[in-house]
Design an enzyme around this catalytic site. Structure first.
Site, PDB file in Angstrom:
ATOM      1  CD  GLU A 188      -3.049  -0.857   0.144  1.00 49.17           C
ATOM      2  OE1 GLU A 188      -3.234   0.301  -0.284  1.00 49.17           O
ATOM      3  OE2 GLU A 188      -3.677  -1.848  -0.277  1.00 49.17           O
ATOM      4  CB  SER A 237     -48.977 -29.951  44.197  1.00 51.25           C
ATOM      5  OG  SER A 237     -50.354 -30.266  44.205  1.00 51.25           O
TER       6      SER A 237
END
Length: 670
Positions: free
Chosen positions: A87, A365
């Site tokens: 680059e 229950s």
């Protein structure tokens, strides 16, 4: 040096003005409103937040941009060399712009009559990403050049490189080299080899076009180009480059539709977002350490899937519902309150409603243990006799209610142990009436039941809605010697620097006496040993728990525990339709609990429940609840608080008596 760089900026502007004549005014206008590059000193990039299990395994990530900052020292030298060779060859010698590079690019573009090269340096690329829009215009290019020169005035080359490597987009949702390394190679950037470095270095130019996942041939060609550039610039031997070119490209992993513990992760996400806000959650780089155990979580999810499949197989395709049958499971460490596993439904991708935390359902229950614990706290004993005969109660001084047992049969005098083990409704309602509705509600609240409890006799049979989280956490109090520790999901939260933002501060609270907790546990062991949860004896270790079933079999529950782990299971439909005939808590929920607990406990030591000081044991005739003698046909070792044990001995009548048979249970609400 600073003076020289400033002079270069103004010289560049003057030369451009001379060369372009009237265009100078346009350029000056273009760079007039440049942002201050000093703001980079305060710049904080969006950083991924991560959620971890109890053994530091990654569970999930939250991000706007998937980014993990890395210091330059942890970036391989090969990656830096590859990037510069590809680059910006003169990165270390220019001051922000490369005039030769610009001239070369200008010449090539003119010849091709289209844009082939931009001639941008790494610094220019960084300036564009940080401060500018991606538009292609001369005005934007002038700003990019001017900003690059200013960046080079204020920052060193290593600082610029570090910013670039952490900021650039590498495709596949990865921002910065560390995230890119994890996405493409599944490892930290510091561990990359030269072929992998070359691949990453080639991506910022066009992440989509050069993606190894989407365009393997383009990626292979780009990698070869980068390797050739490394050879040309003298930072890689030709033989090394040729070897690197042969390396296989990474293959995109198969993405799961959902990660591990999706219901739990979503719960954590909501809690963190509520406390710190969306911005911090999605871009603050939080490290969120949780209580979940990945192995237990996997076993929980498997148990739920398997259990639901078996229930549906029993019902057959013809009776299958248009909506899916659901289940939830929650497992908690009773001592710490840590949530070890959480399943909020059968499929998170289909429904994000968390039935472990959000579904309010009648417990049936499964609510009864709080009544029996309250009775024990008030001086009742496990061998006390309750009346199991027909009962009619006035409700609101107008209506009447006649509770019935599941089998619609009655057994006359029964001990408290037998009444709870067999989940007999009528003696439980009578016990509830003796204690008082207000006292029972206040008692349940001590255990952490926060849902509203209606002050009616049917509350004795679990007619008021609660959540699985409330119920499971409440049972943990029995398991933890009467000490309550609220459910804990998040242990610590650290920011990206390691600073602690949150630490679990759950404080244990003694809400009932250790003796009461043990006596209740001892009764609940009877539910498994000789009661409705007899199938749980397959666990083959000390365990206690309670089944729960609601009218028309709409809800099936089982909450049970060993000394080290408590888990609750709920099964039902979201629209409250019946699960199916005889699909009780013992038949629908208990098998899921049992499968999970077998895997969760594995070969761990079979620890028994600790007996607190002050508890005494007596041999009892289980039929009469009286002290056993040689004349009694049966004998049972029962636990008592001193003063609550029976004083009389059984007689010959007890020899002919038999205990009521084991049965399933379901309440009968008015």
């Amino acid at each position: 040096m600073q003076t020289r760089k400033s002079a270069l900026l103004y010289l560049f502007l003057i030369l451009t003005a001379v060369l372009t004549g009237g265009a100078a005014g346009f350029m000056i206008y273009s760079v007039w409103d440049l942002p201050e590059v000093k703001t980079l000193e305060e710049y904080k990039p969006s950083i991924t937040s991560r959620v971890y299990s109890d053994n530091n395994k990654l569970l999930a990530e939250f991000f706007i941009q998937n980014r993990t900052p890395v210091v330059l020292a942890d970036v391989p030298e090969d990656l830096i060399k590859a990037l510069i060779a590809t680059e910006d060859t003169r990165f270390y010698s220019h001051h922000g712009i490369d005039l030769r590079g610009i001239a070369r690019a200008f010449y090539r573009n003119i010849r091709a009559k289209r844009v082939l090269e931009g001639g941008s340096t790494l610094t220019q690329q960084l300036a564009k990403v940080l401060f500018l829009t991606p538009e292609r215009s001369y005005a934007r290019k002038f700003k990019e050049i001017a900003l690059a020169l200013k960046i080079e005035q204020h920052y060193t080359k290593p600082e610029i490189l570090a910013l670039y490597l952490n900021q650039m987009y590498f495709g596949s949702g990865a921002y910065g080299v560390e995230a890119a390394s994890q996405v493409y190679f599944g490892k930290k950037v510091k561990d990359l080899n030269v072929a992998e470095c070359a691949l990453l270095a080639g991506l910022p130019r066009s992440p989509k076009y050069y993606s190894p996942f989407k365009s393997p041939e383009n990626a292979r060609g780009r990698r070869a180009y980068v390797l050739n550039r490394m050879v040309a610039t003298g930072c890689l031997a030709p033989a090394q480059a040729e070897e690197a070119k042969k390396a296989p490209l990474p293959v995109q992993p198969v993405l799961k539709t959902e990660g591990p513990a999706p219901y739990f992760v979503e719960y954590v996400r909501q809690r963190v977002e509520e406390r710190f806000g969306s911005s911090i959650l999605y871009s603050g780089g939080l490290n969120i350490h949780t209580s979940i155990n990945e192995e237990l979580q996997n076993e929980a999810e498997q148990a739920v899937r398997s259990g639901l499949s078996k229930i549906e197989a029993r019902r057959g395709k013809k009776r299958a519902s248009a909506i899916p049958l659901q289940a939830a499971l929650l497992a908690i460490d009773p001592a710490s309150g840590y949530i070890r596993a959480m399943v909020g439904g059968r499929d998170f991708s289909q429904s994000q409603f968390n039935r472990a935390l959000q579904a309010e359902r009648q417990p049936g229950s499964a609510f009864k243990p709080f009544i029996y614990a309250a009775a024990l706290d008030r001086g009742f004993g496990a061998a006390d006799i309750l009346d199991d005969s027909p009962l009619t109660i006035k409700v609101d001084n107008k209506k009447t209610w006649s509770p019935e047992n599941f089998t619609r049969t009655y057994h006359g005098p029964v001990t408290m142990r037998t009444a709870l083990a067999l989940s007999l409704n009528v003696p439980t309602v009578r016990l509830f009436e003796k204690i008082g509705v207000d006292s029972v509600i206040a008692y349940a609240k001590k255990f952490g039941i926060k849902s509203p409890l209606s002050p009616y006799p049917s509350l004795a049979l679990g007619s008021s809605d609660v959540t699985l989280s409330e119920l499971t956490s409440a049972y943990a109090v029995f398991d933890n010697h009467g000490i309550r520790v609220g459910p804990v999901s998040i242990l610590t939260i650290n920011d990206s620097t390691g600073r602690v933002l949150y630490a679990n501060g759950a404080a244990p609270e003694q809400v009932i006496k250790p003796e009461t907790a043990y006596l209740t546990t001892n009764l609940l062991r009877g539910v498994i040993e000789k009661g409705t949860a007899w199938k749980a004896r397959e666990l083959r270790r000390p365990a206690a728990g309670k089944t729960g079933t609601t009218n028309d079999f709409r809800d099936a529950w089982f909450v049970g525990y060993t000394p080290s782990l408590v888990a609750g299971v709920w099964v039902g439909y979201d629209n409250h339709q019946s699960i199916g005939a005889k699909e009780t808590g013992a038949r629908a929920a208990l098998p899921i609990w049992l499968e999970f607990m077998k895997k969760a406990l594995g070969n761990s030591s079979q620890e028994d429940f600790t007996v607190p000081d002050g508890i005494i044991f007596k041999q009892i005739d289980p039929r009469t609840g009286l002290l056993s003698t040689a004349n009694c046909k049966q004998s049972f070792r029962e636990a008592f608080m001193p003063g609550t044990e029976p004083r009389r001995y059984c007689d010959e009548i007890a020899e002919t008596g038999e205990e009521p048979p084991i049965q399933d249970e379901a309440p009968q609400f008015p």
